[in-house]
Design a protein around this motif. Structure first.
Motif, short mmCIF file in Angstrom:
data_model
loop_
_atom_site.label_atom_id
_atom_site.label_comp_id
_atom_site.label_asym_id
_atom_site.label_seq_id
_atom_site.Cartn_x
_atom_site.Cartn_y
_atom_site.Cartn_z
N PHE A 18 0.82 -1.12 0.02
CA PHE A 18 -0.05 -0.07 -0.04
C PHE A 18 0.86 1.22 0.01
CE2 PHE A 18 -3.39 -2.72 1.51
CZ PHE A 18 -4.60 -2.53 0.48
N ALA A 19 2.14 1.24 0.67
CA ALA A 19 2.74 2.51 0.69
C ALA A 19 3.50 2.67 -0.58
CB ALA A 19 4.09 2.04 1.61
N VAL A 20 3.84 1.81 -1.33
CA VAL A 20 4.60 2.07 -2.67
C VAL A 20 3.26 2.53 -3.77
CG1 VAL A 20 4.58 -0.17 -3.88
CG2 VAL A 20 6.26 1.18 -4.25
N ASN A 52 0.45 1.11 11.41
CA ASN A 52 1.61 1.91 11.60
C ASN A 52 2.88 1.90 11.07
OD1 ASN A 52 0.17 2.69 14.12
ND2 ASN A 52 0.99 1.00 15.54
N TYR A 53 2.98 0.88 10.34
CA TYR A 53 4.41 0.72 9.31
C TYR A 53 3.81 1.34 7.92
CZ TYR A 53 8.52 -0.94 7.76
OH TYR A 53 9.83 -0.90 7.19
N TYR A 54 2.62 1.20 7.52
CA TYR A 54 2.00 1.81 6.60
C TYR A 54 2.22 3.28 6.67
CZ TYR A 54 -1.45 3.74 3.54
OH TYR A 54 -2.12 4.79 2.55
N HIS A 55 1.66 3.89 7.47
CA HIS A 55 1.76 5.30 7.96
C HIS A 55 3.18 5.65 8.04
CE1 HIS A 55 0.58 9.19 9.75
NE2 HIS A 55 1.55 8.87 10.48
N GLU A 56 3.87 5.10 8.66
CA GLU A 56 5.35 5.44 8.87
C GLU A 56 5.94 5.56 7.27
OE1 GLU A 56 9.89 3.68 9.78
OE2 GLU A 56 8.28 2.84 10.96
N LEU A 57 5.80 4.54 6.49
CA LEU A 57 6.45 4.20 5.35
C LEU A 57 6.00 5.52 4.44
CD1 LEU A 57 6.39 0.56 4.54
CD2 LEU A 57 8.46 2.12 4.95
N LEU A 58 4.64 5.68 4.41
CA LEU A 58 4.18 6.62 3.31
C LEU A 58 4.72 8.14 3.89
CD1 LEU A 58 2.29 7.38 1.04
CD2 LEU A 58 0.36 7.25 2.66
N THR A 59 4.32 8.41 4.93
CA THR A 59 4.42 9.77 5.55
C THR A 59 5.95 9.94 5.25
OG1 THR A 59 4.49 9.03 7.87
CG2 THR A 59 2.55 10.02 6.70
N GLN A 60 6.93 9.18 5.97
CA GLN A 60 8.29 9.42 5.95
C GLN A 60 8.82 9.37 4.65
OE1 GLN A 60 9.66 10.89 8.67
NE2 GLN A 60 7.47 10.82 9.14
N ARG A 92 12.67 4.29 -3.61
CA ARG A 92 12.52 5.09 -2.26
C ARG A 92 12.15 4.28 -1.36
NH1 ARG A 92 9.59 10.44 -5.35
NH2 ARG A 92 11.60 11.57 -5.76
N LEU A 93 11.19 3.41 -1.21
CA LEU A 93 10.96 2.67 -0.19
C LEU A 93 12.11 1.57 0.38
CD1 LEU A 93 7.51 0.69 0.53
CD2 LEU A 93 9.65 -0.67 0.65
N GLY A 94 12.76 0.96 -0.77
CA GLY A 94 14.06 0.22 -0.34
C GLY A 94 15.04 1.06 0.30
#
Length: 148
Positions: A18-20, A52-60, A92-94
């Motif tokens: 979802f973050a990507v 929580n991890y989704y939120h962190e990944l997307l926002t950060q 970017r995610l990696g």
């Protein structure tokens, strides 16, 4: 591996997926991240996602995209603007995970990014993602790479 551990890994994998997608949307539209996140949560069954991890990944990732790009540029073989949007979001995610989540082995970071590229990217984009993130791991995780 216990079922609990498997569920944790699966929830993180879904968070990455979802973050990507969210990072890709932000790259294309520049819509506010909170709107992307709210719509994603409203439109998808996210009960098995590590929210929580989704939120962190997307926002950060969005907040740090310039810093992440600076890490990526030296290990790319082309201009960052020439990258496909899915490739850029995945890289970017990696890069974010390699930089901020030392508790995740670099091989896991690479494997997860490769799977995302296979799912969302072009035919051979997973090979490119693997090569770029492997070179970045030499920079960010040198000691870990030397160990194994």
């Amino acid at each position: 591996m216990s079922q609990t551990l498997q569920a944790i890994y699966a929830a993180k994998r879904k968070a990455r997926r979802f973050a990507v997608q969210g990072v890709y949307e932000w790259q294309m539209s520049h819509n506010p991240v909170h709107e992307i996140e709210a719509r994603t949560r409203a439109e998808n069954a996210m009960h098995k996602v590590d929210l929580n991890y989704y939120h962190e990944l997307l926002t950060q990732i969005v907040a740090e995209h310039e810093t992440l790009d600076e890490l990526l540029i030296p290990v790319l073989d082309r201009e960052i603007d020439a990258l496909d949007g899915v490739e850029l979001a995945t890289l970017r995610l990696g890069a974010y995970e390699l930089r901020h989540h030392a508790e995740i082995p670099y091989r896991v970071v690479l494997d997860e990014a490769i799977e995302l590229a296979k799912h969302f990217g072009g035919a051979d984009s997973h090979k490119y993602i693997n090569g770029v993130l492997d070179r970045l791991a030499h920079v960010l995780r040198e000691a870990e790479k030397q160990q194994g």
